[in-house]
Design a protein around this motif. Structure first.
Motif, mmCIF file in Angstrom:
data_model
loop_
_atom_site.group_PDB
_atom_site.id
_atom_site.type_symbol
_atom_site.label_atom_id
_atom_site.label_comp_id
_atom_site.label_asym_id
_atom_site.label_seq_id
_atom_site.Cartn_x
_atom_site.Cartn_y
_atom_site.Cartn_z
ATOM 1 N N ILE A 189 -17.972 67.680 0.081
ATOM 2 C CA ILE A 189 -17.314 68.403 1.177
ATOM 3 C C ILE A 189 -15.822 68.114 1.124
ATOM 4 C CG2 ILE A 189 -17.146 68.681 3.683
ATOM 5 C CD1 ILE A 189 -20.090 67.740 3.813
ATOM 6 N N THR A 190 -15.035 69.120 0.820
ATOM 7 C CA THR A 190 -13.582 68.953 0.724
ATOM 8 C C THR A 190 -12.839 69.672 1.844
ATOM 9 O OG1 THR A 190 -13.449 70.870 -0.765
ATOM 10 C CG2 THR A 190 -13.682 68.679 -1.777
ATOM 11 N N GLU A 191 -13.542 70.502 2.586
ATOM 12 C CA GLU A 191 -12.903 71.236 3.680
ATOM 13 C C GLU A 191 -12.517 70.284 4.805
ATOM 14 O OE1 GLU A 191 -16.473 72.754 6.482
ATOM 15 O OE2 GLU A 191 -16.653 73.357 4.384
ATOM 16 N N PRO A 192 -11.486 70.600 5.585
ATOM 17 C CA PRO A 192 -11.161 69.761 6.742
ATOM 18 C C PRO A 192 -12.325 69.738 7.720
ATOM 19 C CG PRO A 192 -9.371 71.289 6.238
ATOM 20 C CD PRO A 192 -10.536 71.715 5.409
ATOM 21 N N VAL A 193 -12.582 68.592 8.289
ATOM 22 C CA VAL A 193 -13.668 68.455 9.255
ATOM 23 C C VAL A 193 -13.085 68.435 10.661
ATOM 24 C CG1 VAL A 193 -15.168 67.231 7.653
ATOM 25 C CG2 VAL A 193 -13.622 65.937 9.120
ATOM 26 N N ASN A 194 -13.847 68.957 11.600
ATOM 27 C CA ASN A 194 -13.506 68.808 13.011
ATOM 28 C C ASN A 194 -13.829 67.366 13.396
ATOM 29 O OD1 ASN A 194 -13.019 71.756 13.542
ATOM 30 N ND2 ASN A 194 -15.174 71.865 12.956
ATOM 31 N N LEU A 195 -12.841 66.668 13.945
ATOM 32 C CA LEU A 195 -13.004 65.230 14.143
ATOM 33 C C LEU A 195 -12.577 64.832 15.550
ATOM 34 C CD1 LEU A 195 -13.715 62.559 12.682
ATOM 35 C CD2 LEU A 195 -11.307 62.369 12.069
ATOM 36 N N SER A 196 -13.454 64.086 16.219
ATOM 37 C CA SER A 196 -13.104 63.479 17.502
ATOM 38 C C SER A 196 -13.444 62.004 17.403
ATOM 39 C CB SER A 196 -13.881 64.131 18.653
ATOM 40 O OG SER A 196 -13.532 63.527 19.896
ATOM 41 N N LEU A 197 -12.434 61.220 17.096
ATOM 42 C CA LEU A 197 -12.646 59.804 16.796
ATOM 43 C C LEU A 197 -12.061 58.938 17.896
ATOM 44 C CD1 LEU A 197 -13.613 57.861 14.434
ATOM 45 C CD2 LEU A 197 -11.163 57.619 13.979
ATOM 46 N N PHE A 198 -12.845 57.997 18.392
ATOM 47 C CA PHE A 198 -12.375 57.048 19.394
ATOM 48 C C PHE A 198 -11.592 55.924 18.720
ATOM 49 C CE2 PHE A 198 -13.307 52.934 21.490
ATOM 50 C CZ PHE A 198 -12.550 53.114 22.635
ATOM 51 N N ARG A 251 -18.772 60.819 22.195
ATOM 52 C CA ARG A 251 -19.945 61.649 22.424
ATOM 53 C C ARG A 251 -20.472 61.483 23.846
ATOM 54 N NH1 ARG A 251 -25.692 61.760 19.175
ATOM 55 N NH2 ARG A 251 -25.848 59.684 20.123
ATOM 56 N N VAL A 252 -20.384 60.271 24.393
ATOM 57 C CA VAL A 252 -20.791 60.087 25.788
ATOM 58 C C VAL A 252 -19.625 60.288 26.747
ATOM 59 C CG1 VAL A 252 -22.709 58.572 25.195
ATOM 60 C CG2 VAL A 252 -20.470 57.569 25.672
ATOM 61 N N GLY A 253 -18.398 60.406 26.211
ATOM 62 C CA GLY A 253 -17.244 60.762 27.043
ATOM 63 C C GLY A 253 -16.796 59.691 28.005
ATOM 64 N N VAL A 254 -16.792 58.429 27.568
ATOM 65 C CA VAL A 254 -16.453 57.337 28.475
ATOM 66 C C VAL A 254 -15.071 57.516 29.082
ATOM 67 C CG1 VAL A 254 -16.179 54.840 28.691
ATOM 68 C CG2 VAL A 254 -17.905 55.775 27.143
ATOM 69 N N TYR A 255 -14.088 57.869 28.252
ATOM 70 C CA TYR A 255 -12.696 57.922 28.718
ATOM 71 C C TYR A 255 -12.209 59.356 28.910
ATOM 72 C CZ TYR A 255 -13.014 53.064 27.414
ATOM 73 O OH TYR A 255 -13.412 51.749 27.321
#
Length: 348
Positions: A189-198, A251-255
């Motif tokens: 996988i070389t495409e940009p990934v959608n990322l939500s990193l804490f 994923r649980v949205g703490v902040y």
């Protein structure tokens, strides 16, 4: 500064415990972290030792006080604190508890030789095994190495289920970013990934081109949620179809605000779960935006804004030692190659 910062932080903040959220903390928080993040064998030994200290009269009262007073004083202060972000804040009591557990050896040494020969190897094997695997479920044990931060015992369902009970430094500090890069490489996988990193781990340092979704890396510009007339959720500018990697805390949205938390739940409900990377990053597959929007128009909702003609963005990549930021429109922005550092962005 350190003491003032700690004092300000002790007044509370967002916390998560077993599906519940609080801005003032939970009185039972550290009781639960101790129950869920301490190996079961250790819990049994510690409880047995404390019972013995309370019941056996011939023990040196001064020695017992040396072990118990720090545990009660520090543990009580931790329970009274409103800062509930990680089991690590309870770690100072463990040396005293381990010494207390070691006192059981004196009692065991008085057992008959045959009983000692039968129980000693079993106890040592159980203690050693608890450091390597968690039997949750027993037919599919979870490996602890090298995921020490994400350790959860069988009461929590093991590290695979730990994110249902606790978040933040209990399991998720960006430590699985290198594993995410390897996961992408193995699958080509070389495409940009959608990322939500804490957290503050830099995805570009690990060579992961990405689009920074809501709640993601705070040093980079972030995309935002959007709702159509019927209240349905999307992230304009996210790559569709495409992979979405989200850390356990996000994923649980703490902040996050309650609205953003609900938006993430809605977005993930429409996505397909693909895999877990380590125990702290979860990978999903987002479907094509056209299908999502067509379905919403059929349901009577207004059309969400389309991404600009330049395609998904902003995309962040690393090349030639420099960090590049490609907005949806406008020129390429990158820092001087000799610095190798990402640009600082104001706002999100």
């Amino acid at each position: 500064y350190g003491l003032l910062h700690a004092g300000a932080a002790s007044r509370g903040g967002a916390s998560f415990l077993r599906g519940s959220y609080s801005l003032t903390g939970f009185r039972s928080y550290f009781v639960w972290t101790a129950l869920l993040k301490t190996p079961l064998v250790t819990l049994v030994l510690v409880v047995a030792a404390l019972v013995r200290l309370a019941r056996v009269r011939e023990l040196d009262s001064l020695a017992a006080a040396f072990l118990l007073v720090p545990v009660l004083a520090y543990g009580g202060a931790a329970i009274a604190s409103r800062l509930n972000i990680g089991h690590r804040h309870l770690l100072p009591i463990y040396p005293f508890l381990y010494v207390a557990a070691g006192s059981l050896g004196a009692a065991w040494n008085r057992w008959p030789a045959r009983a000692r020969a039968a129980t000693g190897p079993v106890a040592l094997a159980a203690i050693a095994a608890g450091a390597f695997v968690v039997l949750a479920p027993p037919w599919r044990p979870a490996l602890v190495y090298p995921h020490y931060l994400a350790y959860f015992n069988e009461l929590a369902g093991g590290p695979r289920e730990g994110a249902r009970s606790l978040a933040d430094s209990n399991l998720d500090w960006g430590q699985d970013l290198p594993a995410l890069r390897r996961w992408l490489d193995r699958r080509g996988i070389t495409e940009p990934v959608n990322l939500s990193l804490f957290g503050l781990a830099d995805p570009l340092y690990h060579g992961i081109p990405h689009l920074n979704l809501p709640g993601g890396y705070p040093v980079e510009p972030r995309l935002s949620f959007s709702r159509d007339g019927a209240g349905r959720v999307d992230v304009p500018g996210a790559r569709r179809p495409g992979y979405l990697a989200i850390s356990a805390t996000n994923r649980v949205g703490v902040y996050m605000s309650p609205d953003d938390r609900a938006a993430w739940r809605a977005l993930l409900a429409d996505a397909t779960f693909v895999d877990a990377v380590g125990y702290s990053i979860f990978v999903y597959r987002l479907g094509p935006r056209a299908e999502v929007l067509d379905g919403r128009r059929a349901a009577g909702g207004a059309r969400l804004p389309e991404p600009s003609a330049t395609g998904p963005g902003p995309v962040l990549t690393r090349g030639g030692g420099a960090i590049s930021y490609r907005p949806r429109a406008g020129p390429l922005i990158s820092p001087p190659p000799e610095t190798g550092r990402p640009p600082l962005f104001v706002g999100s």
